[in-house]
Write a protein that holds these residues in place. Structure first.
Motif, PDB file in Angstrom:
ATOM      1  N   GLN A  71      81.543  81.470 106.187  1.00 49.74           N
ATOM      2  CA  GLN A  71      80.520  80.436 106.094  1.00 49.74           C
ATOM      3  C   GLN A  71      80.039  80.295 104.650  1.00 49.74           C
ATOM      4  O   GLN A  71      79.599  81.263 104.040  1.00 49.74           O
ATOM      5  N   LYS A  72      80.133  79.101 104.124  1.00 50.77           N
ATOM      6  CA  LYS A  72      79.721  78.842 102.740  1.00 50.77           C
ATOM      7  C   LYS A  72      78.254  79.210 102.517  1.00 50.77           C
ATOM      8  O   LYS A  72      77.898  79.778 101.496  1.00 50.77           O
ATOM      9  N   GLU A  73      77.404  78.892 103.487  1.00 50.37           N
ATOM     10  CA  GLU A  73      75.976  79.183 103.352  1.00 50.37           C
ATOM     11  C   GLU A  73      75.728  80.692 103.204  1.00 50.37           C
ATOM     12  O   GLU A  73      74.903  81.113 102.403  1.00 50.37           O
ATOM     13  N   ILE A  74      76.467  81.504 103.943  1.00 54.30           N
ATOM     14  CA  ILE A  74      76.320  82.965 103.837  1.00 54.30           C
ATOM     15  C   ILE A  74      76.759  83.427 102.462  1.00 54.30           C
ATOM     16  O   ILE A  74      76.105  84.274 101.834  1.00 54.30           O
ATOM     17  N   GLN A  75      77.838  82.886 101.959  1.00 57.99           N
ATOM     18  CA  GLN A  75      78.321  83.261 100.623  1.00 57.99           C
ATOM     19  C   GLN A  75      77.275  82.933  99.562  1.00 57.99           C
ATOM     20  O   GLN A  75      77.019  83.731  98.661  1.00 57.99           O
ATOM     21  N   GLU A  76      76.647  81.775  99.679  1.00 51.65           N
ATOM     22  CA  GLU A  76      75.614  81.369  98.723  1.00 51.65           C
ATOM     23  C   GLU A  76      74.381  82.257  98.826  1.00 51.65           C
ATOM     24  O   GLU A  76      73.808  82.665  97.816  1.00 51.65           O
ATOM     25  N   LEU A  77      73.964  82.575 100.056  1.00 54.66           N
ATOM     26  CA  LEU A  77      72.810  83.447 100.253  1.00 54.66           C
ATOM     27  C   LEU A  77      73.079  84.843  99.697  1.00 54.66           C
ATOM     28  O   LEU A  77      72.197  85.473  99.112  1.00 54.66           O
ATOM     29  N   PHE A  78      74.305  85.326  99.849  1.00 53.02           N
ATOM     30  CA  PHE A  78      74.636  86.656  99.328  1.00 53.02           C
ATOM     31  C   PHE A  78      74.590  86.675  97.801  1.00 53.02           C
ATOM     32  O   PHE A  78      74.123  87.648  97.201  1.00 53.02           O
ATOM     33  N   LYS A  79      75.032  85.605  97.159  1.00 47.81           N
ATOM     34  CA  LYS A  79      74.944  85.527  95.688  1.00 47.81           C
ATOM     35  C   LYS A  79      73.491  85.577  95.229  1.00 47.81           C
ATOM     36  O   LYS A  79      73.155  86.264  94.264  1.00 47.81           O
ATOM     37  N   ILE A  80      72.631  84.862  95.933  1.00 46.77           N
ATOM     38  CA  ILE A  80      71.205  84.890  95.593  1.00 46.77           C
ATOM     39  C   ILE A  80      70.647  86.291  95.825  1.00 46.77           C
ATOM     40  O   ILE A  80      69.913  86.825  94.994  1.00 46.77           O
ATOM     41  N   PHE A  81      71.005  86.889  96.960  1.00 48.95           N
ATOM     42  CA  PHE A  81      70.577  88.248  97.266  1.00 48.95           C
ATOM     43  C   PHE A  81      70.960  89.205  96.134  1.00 48.95           C
ATOM     44  O   PHE A  81      70.138  90.002  95.681  1.00 48.95           O
ATOM     45  N   GLN A  82      72.198  89.112  95.672  1.00 47.50           N
ATOM     46  CA  GLN A  82      72.649  89.986  94.584  1.00 47.50           C
ATOM     47  C   GLN A  82      71.814  89.797  93.317  1.00 47.50           C
ATOM     48  O   GLN A  82      71.580  90.753  92.580  1.00 47.50           O
ATOM     49  N   SER A  83      71.332  88.582  93.072  1.00 46.36           N
ATOM     50  CA  SER A  83      70.515  88.325  91.886  1.00 46.36           C
ATOM     51  C   SER A  83      69.123  88.948  92.006  1.00 46.36           C
ATOM     52  O   SER A  83      68.416  89.080  91.010  1.00 46.36           O
ATOM     53  N   LEU A  84      68.726  89.330  93.206  1.00 41.12           N
ATOM     54  CA  LEU A  84      67.420  89.939  93.440  1.00 41.12           C
ATOM     55  C   LEU A  84      67.428  91.455  93.262  1.00 41.12           C
ATOM     56  O   LEU A  84      66.377  92.077  93.181  1.00 41.12           O
ATOM     57  N   LEU A  85      68.625  92.029  93.185  1.00 39.89           N
ATOM     58  CA  LEU A  85      68.731  93.480  93.070  1.00 39.89           C
ATOM     59  C   LEU A  85      68.214  93.960  91.719  1.00 39.89           C
ATOM     60  O   LEU A  85      68.349  93.272  90.711  1.00 39.89           O
ATOM     61  N   VAL A  86      67.635  95.152  91.709  1.00 41.51           N
ATOM     62  CA  VAL A  86      67.105  95.750  90.491  1.00 41.51           C
ATOM     63  C   VAL A  86      68.267  96.124  89.574  1.00 41.51           C
ATOM     64  O   VAL A  86      69.220  96.783  90.016  1.00 41.51           O
ATOM     65  N   VAL A  87      68.188  95.697  88.317  1.00 39.27           N
ATOM     66  CA  VAL A  87      69.220  96.029  87.330  1.00 39.27           C
ATOM     67  C   VAL A  87      69.246  97.545  87.167  1.00 39.27           C
ATOM     68  O   VAL A  87      68.208  98.194  87.052  1.00 39.27           O
ATOM     69  N   GLY A  88      70.433  98.113  87.169  1.00 44.55           N
ATOM     70  CA  GLY A  88      70.583  99.560  87.066  1.00 44.55           C
ATOM     71  C   GLY A  88      70.567 100.244  88.424  1.00 44.55           C
ATOM     72  O   GLY A  88      70.923 101.403  88.546  1.00 44.55           O
ATOM     73  N   LYS A  89      70.137  99.530  89.451  1.00 43.52           N
ATOM     74  CA  LYS A  89      70.138 100.044  90.824  1.00 43.52           C
ATOM     75  C   LYS A  89      70.755  98.991  91.731  1.00 43.52           C
ATOM     76  O   LYS A  89      70.317  98.777  92.855  1.00 43.52           O
ATOM     77  N   SER A  90      71.762  98.315  91.231  1.00 40.25           N
ATOM     78  CA  SER A  90      72.289  97.152  91.939  1.00 40.25           C
ATOM     79  C   SER A  90      73.316  97.492  93.012  1.00 40.25           C
ATOM     80  O   SER A  90      73.835  96.595  93.663  1.00 40.25           O
TER      81      SER A  90
END
Length: 103
Positions: A71-90
């Motif tokens: 699902q394209k929407e899931i792929q897009e949501l996961f990319k956004i989720f990854q951008s929310l991760l703490v740098v160095g603890k990603s």
């Protein structure tokens, strides 16, 4: 029951965005899965989150997950989720469990 446990760190100032993504993702998952999910936020480290998801069984989980991941929407949501991760603890840790007993 098949249980997935994820652990990750979300930037403190992006918690609302994280919860919105999880809500949207859960709605998509509900189309394919019978599941129950809990999100836990650490009292010691505000960036640390644990996600506990329970599914009917592992076979059903794997079958439905293949469909969902396309699902394209899931792929897009996961990319956004990854951008929310703490740098160095990603990193996202993931473990599989079988539920043996419930009260």
């Amino acid at each position: 029951m098949f249980v997935k446990i994820y652990q990750y760190h979300i930037q403190k100032d992006r918690e609302d965005e994280y919860l919105m993504i999880q809500e949207k993702t859960s709605k998509i998952y509900a189309r394919y899965f019978d599941f129950h999910i809990v999100y836990l936020n650490s009292k010691v480290d505000e960036t640390k989150w644990i996600e506990i998801a329970r599914y009917k069984d592992e076979e059903e989980y794997n079958k439905s997950l293949n469909i969902i991941n396309e699902q394209k929407e899931i792929q897009e949501l996961f990319k956004i989720f990854q951008s929310l991760l703490v740098v160095g603890k990603s990193e996202i840790s993931e473990e599989d469990f079988i539920e043996k007993f419930t009260l």
